[in-house]
Design an enzyme around this catalytic site. Structure first.
Site, short mmCIF file in Angstrom:
data_model
loop_
_atom_site.label_atom_id
_atom_site.label_comp_id
_atom_site.label_asym_id
_atom_site.label_seq_id
_atom_site.Cartn_x
_atom_site.Cartn_y
_atom_site.Cartn_z
N ARG A 64 -13.87 4.21 24.02
CA ARG A 64 -14.06 5.67 24.21
C ARG A 64 -15.33 6.27 25.11
O ARG A 64 -15.19 6.94 26.44
CB ARG A 64 -13.57 6.37 23.10
CG ARG A 64 -12.03 6.32 22.86
CD ARG A 64 -12.42 7.65 21.47
NE ARG A 64 -12.21 8.74 21.93
CZ ARG A 64 -13.44 9.99 21.71
NH1 ARG A 64 -13.89 9.65 20.46
NH2 ARG A 64 -12.82 11.00 21.86
N ARG A 90 -7.45 15.01 26.17
CA ARG A 90 -7.85 14.03 25.83
C ARG A 90 -9.43 14.62 25.08
O ARG A 90 -10.00 15.20 25.70
CB ARG A 90 -8.36 13.12 26.13
CG ARG A 90 -7.72 11.34 26.38
CD ARG A 90 -7.80 10.32 27.22
NE ARG A 90 -6.76 10.26 27.58
CZ ARG A 90 -5.49 9.40 27.07
NH1 ARG A 90 -6.15 8.67 25.99
NH2 ARG A 90 -4.98 9.57 28.13
N ILE A 91 -9.81 14.52 23.94
CA ILE A 91 -10.77 14.67 22.73
C ILE A 91 -11.85 13.66 23.63
O ILE A 91 -11.92 12.79 23.78
CB ILE A 91 -10.67 14.42 21.55
CG1 ILE A 91 -9.96 15.29 20.62
CG2 ILE A 91 -12.39 14.55 20.79
CD1 ILE A 91 -9.67 14.97 19.70
N ASN A 106 -13.62 24.98 28.33
CA ASN A 106 -11.82 24.96 27.38
C ASN A 106 -11.04 25.71 27.36
O ASN A 106 -12.12 27.45 26.90
CB ASN A 106 -12.01 23.66 26.37
CG ASN A 106 -10.78 23.36 25.42
OD1 ASN A 106 -10.09 23.05 26.84
ND2 ASN A 106 -10.35 23.21 24.74
N HIS A 108 -7.54 26.99 25.78
CA HIS A 108 -6.77 27.07 24.83
C HIS A 108 -5.95 28.06 23.93
O HIS A 108 -6.32 29.05 24.55
CB HIS A 108 -7.11 26.23 23.37
CG HIS A 108 -7.00 26.43 22.16
ND1 HIS A 108 -6.36 24.66 21.67
CD2 HIS A 108 -6.51 26.89 20.78
CE1 HIS A 108 -5.50 24.69 21.16
NE2 HIS A 108 -5.52 25.62 20.51
N ASP A 140 -17.94 21.86 21.88
CA ASP A 140 -18.85 21.05 21.71
C ASP A 140 -18.17 19.80 20.57
O ASP A 140 -17.49 19.74 21.16
CB ASP A 140 -19.43 22.15 20.46
CG ASP A 140 -18.72 22.16 19.48
OD1 ASP A 140 -17.20 22.16 19.21
OD2 ASP A 140 -18.90 23.86 18.08
N GLY A 142 -16.80 19.47 18.32
CA GLY A 142 -15.56 19.53 17.32
C GLY A 142 -14.42 19.81 18.08
O GLY A 142 -14.47 19.73 19.41
C1 GRF Z 1 -2.50 24.87 29.23
O1 GRF Z 1 -1.64 25.92 28.17
C2 GRF Z 1 -4.33 24.81 28.25
O2 GRF Z 1 -4.71 25.82 27.70
C3 GRF Z 1 -4.14 23.64 27.31
O3 GRF Z 1 -3.10 22.65 28.44
C4 GRF Z 1 -2.13 23.82 29.74
C5 GRF Z 1 -2.48 23.37 30.99
O4 GRF Z 1 -1.73 24.31 32.13
N1 GRF Z 1 -4.60 23.13 26.75
P1 GRF Z 1 -1.86 24.06 33.29
O5 GRF Z 1 -1.77 22.46 33.47
O6 GRF Z 1 -3.09 24.41 33.93
O7 GRF Z 1 -0.30 24.33 33.52
#
Ligand code: GRF
Length: 191
Positions: A64, A90-91, A106, A108, A140, A142
């Site tokens: 990785r 991917r992390i 990011n 979420h 970060d 995590g």
């Molecule tokens: C979003 O909900 C994002 O938060 C999540 O994956 C989705 C990506 O959607 N991690 P898109 O590819 O921008 O349509």
């Protein structure tokens, strides 16, 4: 002008929202490149806007860390002020994160710190939550843990499916990511 590299893994609708916003000469940021860990469908949005793309597939690397070093080299080639993970699934290992944070953000699909991880929408529904939302945060080391920059709530409708709810969350995410990138660009231009 803030230069932005966006990393995606999927359909790239959030990437598209940023590309459309940045197409306006008055928007204070430009997407200078789009990268992915797979030949993602969303790379087509970058092609349409004439933005260069790169794919760095972890399967081609022994570890990785080696993968992340190559991904980082591709990102840094474009000398971005900010890197946006827009559905990058991917992390990222510490060598990548530490080289870029806090200029690595990011999005979420939950009200963090609730429901971190890859199945946030499913997990919110399974927990019987009545509301969820979207969060933008600094990355970060995590998983979905860094300082929050923006968050918006959304009520979960009765009998809503995971796909329906995720689509409504993504509508919020698209607005939030554009607003957040604009705010970062404006902040940096006054410093
Ligand atoms: C979003 O909900 C994002 O938060 C999540 O994956 C989705 C990506 O959607 N991690 P898109 O590819 O921008 O349509």
């Amino acid at each position: 002008m803030l230069s932005v590299v966006v990393l995606i893994s999927g359909s790239g609708s959030n990437l598209r929202a940023l590309l459309e916003a940045a197409d306006n000469p008055l928007f204070p940021a430009r997407v200078v490149a789009v990268g992915s860990d797979v030949p993602a469908e969303g790379l087509a949005h970058a092609d349409q806007f004439g933005v260069p793309t790169f794919v760095v597939n972890p399967k081609a690397f022994a570890s990785r860390e080696e993968w992340a070093d190559m991904l980082l080299a591709n990102v840094q080639h474009f000398e971005p002020d900010l890197v946006v993970l827009a559905g990058f699934m991917r992390i990222l290992p510490a060598n990548f994160v530490n080289a870029l944070t806090p200029n690595l953000i990011n999005m979420h699909p939950s009200l963090l710190p609730e429901f971190p991880g890859a199945h946030a929408v499913r997990d919110a529904l399974a927990a019987g939550a009545t509301k969820t939302g979207a969060t933008i945060h600094v990355v970060d080391e995590g998983v979905d843990t860094g300082p929050q920059l923006a968050q918006r709530e959304l009520e979960i409708l009765p009998d809503e499916t995971e796909a329906e709810l995720h689509e409504r969350i993504k509508q919020i995410e698209r607005e939030l990511i554009v607003q957040t990138v604009r705010a970062i660009a404006e902040l940096k231009s006054t410093n």
